[in-house]
Write an enzyme that holds these catalytic residues in place. Structure first.
Site, PDB file in Angstrom:
ATOM      1  N   TYR A 141      -4.315  23.023  -6.992  1.00 53.45           N
ATOM      2  CA  TYR A 141      -4.581  23.779  -8.222  1.00 53.45           C
ATOM      3  C   TYR A 141      -5.851  24.584  -8.033  1.00 53.45           C
ATOM      4  CZ  TYR A 141      -5.520  24.854 -13.141  1.00 53.45           C
ATOM      5  OH  TYR A 141      -5.774  25.498 -14.325  1.00 53.45           O
ATOM      6  N   ASP A 236     -11.450  26.113  -1.674  1.00 48.19           N
ATOM      7  CA  ASP A 236     -11.733  26.020  -3.102  1.00 48.19           C
ATOM      8  C   ASP A 236     -12.502  24.715  -3.303  1.00 48.19           C
ATOM      9  OD1 ASP A 236     -11.811  25.607  -5.783  1.00 48.19           O
ATOM     10  OD2 ASP A 236      -9.702  26.080  -6.151  1.00 48.19           O
ATOM     11  N   LYS A 264     -17.804  24.342 -11.819  1.00 52.22           N
ATOM     12  CA  LYS A 264     -18.105  23.004 -12.341  1.00 52.22           C
ATOM     13  C   LYS A 264     -19.575  22.599 -12.179  1.00 52.22           C
ATOM     14  CE  LYS A 264     -13.381  21.659 -12.248  1.00 52.22           C
ATOM     15  NZ  LYS A 264     -12.599  21.225 -13.367  1.00 52.22           N
TER      16      LYS A 264
END
Ligand code: PMP
Length: 428
Positions: A141, A236, A264
């Site tokens: 994801y 990622d 994040k």
């Protein structure tokens, strides 16, 4: 107002009552928690109930909620303006600070979300190589980027809609997928289509099918194969960056990608994310280069102030070492509990992040993760919730330990896990 009342009211003005799908508790059932406030390792909901939090806003809160230094910084900086849409010193300091942790990010652009960072990196890879195809992992994801909502994990896995409606088939066709940890599959796809592949993008330690560890040599093979075919390797590290090592998975495993995406933790809960990499690739961005990429709130002064505070905390190696140590102890104890109980469970761990899969088979990829009994996970989730412990409301996610979790908090958590597991498996 209570969680229930808020959810009813929310459903009238917000689709499914939430601003991001997994928050709706659809796969675990029940009323979602509406968070009122948070401090240290705790969340409080609208009913006034307190939870030990292991979701950590899906990763960012590595130093716990509302750390005093961060709150003070934000209060002070907000008084100087909340957005300028112009360059600031803080952006320069932040890019320099991030690069010290991630030397492969020779040049860095800030964005406001992980999705934006990844979307920009993919466009840049296409623009730089002049190729259209992207390879990703089954169950990986990368935010809700059109090109990457193909066999996607996280909410895609949770709701069984890994291929979103609204994405033109012509675009989806350009996204090729391979199972994680499968070097021959990667070799084959590159052998057949390498000359049209712009990039291979992956979470070096996937966390959006639950945590899955790279097999020895897999990341090295990804580096070798992409290089051989003139494609870019994009890590990622929106979850793994600053989490599995201050320098991310690339530092931990010693594999250097061409481009890296971060998010994040780097913003400590403020909307800060970034992408960066090799100088000659990054210099293809506008205005110097032909690849357009922009953002009114990119490098936002409050997000940068939060980021700089996070970067300064990241330098405290003793703090990180203690997090690693207490996480290892806690997760070892959890593993012993599983071993003694004989429950059909698999605990996957990387430092301070973990997923407890409700399956007896080892979980090495998405197919393995999908063997989990999601109904059992839902029972376990609610058994924890009612005992005051908040987990990610889906099987296919990571949970996170923070520096604000003390040994005593972790002991409490272990007790809750023990009780919740016996309830889940019908032993109480
Ligand atoms: N990449 C990864 C690996 C992620 O886990 C996420 C979010 N969970 C994203 C990208 C997207 O980030 P955001 O939600 O900030 O858009």
């Amino acid at each position: 107002m209570t969680n229930k009342k808020l959810f009813l009211r929310a459903a009238k003005v917000i689709p499914s009552g939430v601003n991001s799908p997994v928050r709706a508790f659809k796969s675990v059932g029940g009323t979602p928690v509406f968070v009122k406030k948070a401090a240290g390792p705790y969340l409080w909901d609208a009913d006034g109930k307190r939870y030990l939090d292991f979701c950590a806003s899906w990763g960012p809160m590595i130093f716990g909620h509302a750390p005093k230094g961060l709150v003070r910084t934000l209060a002070r900086e907000a008084a100087g303006g909340t957005s300028f849409g112009a360059a600031t010193e803080r952006e320069v300091l932040m890019a320099e600070a991030v690069r010290r942790f991630f030397p492969s990010m020779q040049k860095i652009r800030m964005t406001s979300s992980g999705t934006e960072a990844v979307m920009s990196a993919v466009r840049l890879a296409r623009g730089f190589t002049g190729r259209d195809k992207i390879v990703k992992i089954d169950g990986g994801y990368h935010g809700h980027v059109d090109s990457l909502l193909v066999k996607a994990g996280s909410g895609g896995a949770t709701f069984g809609i890994p291929d979103s409606a609204g994405i033109p088939k012509e675009l989806a066709k350009l996204t090729l997928t391979v199972p994680f940890n499968d070097v021959p599959a990667l070799e084959t796809i590159f052998k057949k289509q390498g000359t049209s592949i712009a990039a291979f993008i992956l979470e070096p330690i996937p966390a959006n099918m639950g945590v899955v560890l790279p097999a020895r040599g897999y990341l090295e093979a990804a580096r070798r194969i992409t290089k051989k075919h003139g494609s870019l390797l994009i890590f990622d590290e929106v979850i793994t960056g600053f989490r599995v090592h201050a320098g991310g998975a690339q530092k931990k495993f010693g594999v250097t990608p061409d481009l890296t995406c971060l998010g994040k933790i780097m913003g400590g809960g403020l909307p800060a994310a970034a992408f960066g990499g090799r100088r000659e690739v990054m210099d293809c961005l506008a205005p110097a280069g032909p690849v357009y990429q922009a953002g009114t709130l990119s490098g936002n002064p409050l997000a940068m102030a939060a980021g700089l505070w996070m970067m300064s905390e990241m330098k405290k190696t003793a703090l990180r070492a203690s997090l690693e140590k207490k996480s290892a102890r806690f997760l070892n104890d959890l593993q012993s509990l599983i071993n003694e109980s004989n429950y059909p469970l698999r605990l996957n761990v990387q430092g301070s992040m973990f997923t407890l899969f409700f399956t007896a088979s080892p979980v090495l990829d998405y197919a393995g993760a999908k063997t989990s009994d999601t109904k059992a996970y839902a029972r376990y989730f609610h058994a924890c919730l009612k005992r005051g412990l908040y987990l990610a409301p889906s099987q296919f996610e990571a949970n996170f330990i923070s520096t604000a979790h003390s040994e005593a908090h972790l002991k409490t958590a272990l007790g809750i896990f023990r009780a919740a597991l016996s309830e889940t498996f019908g032993k109480s």
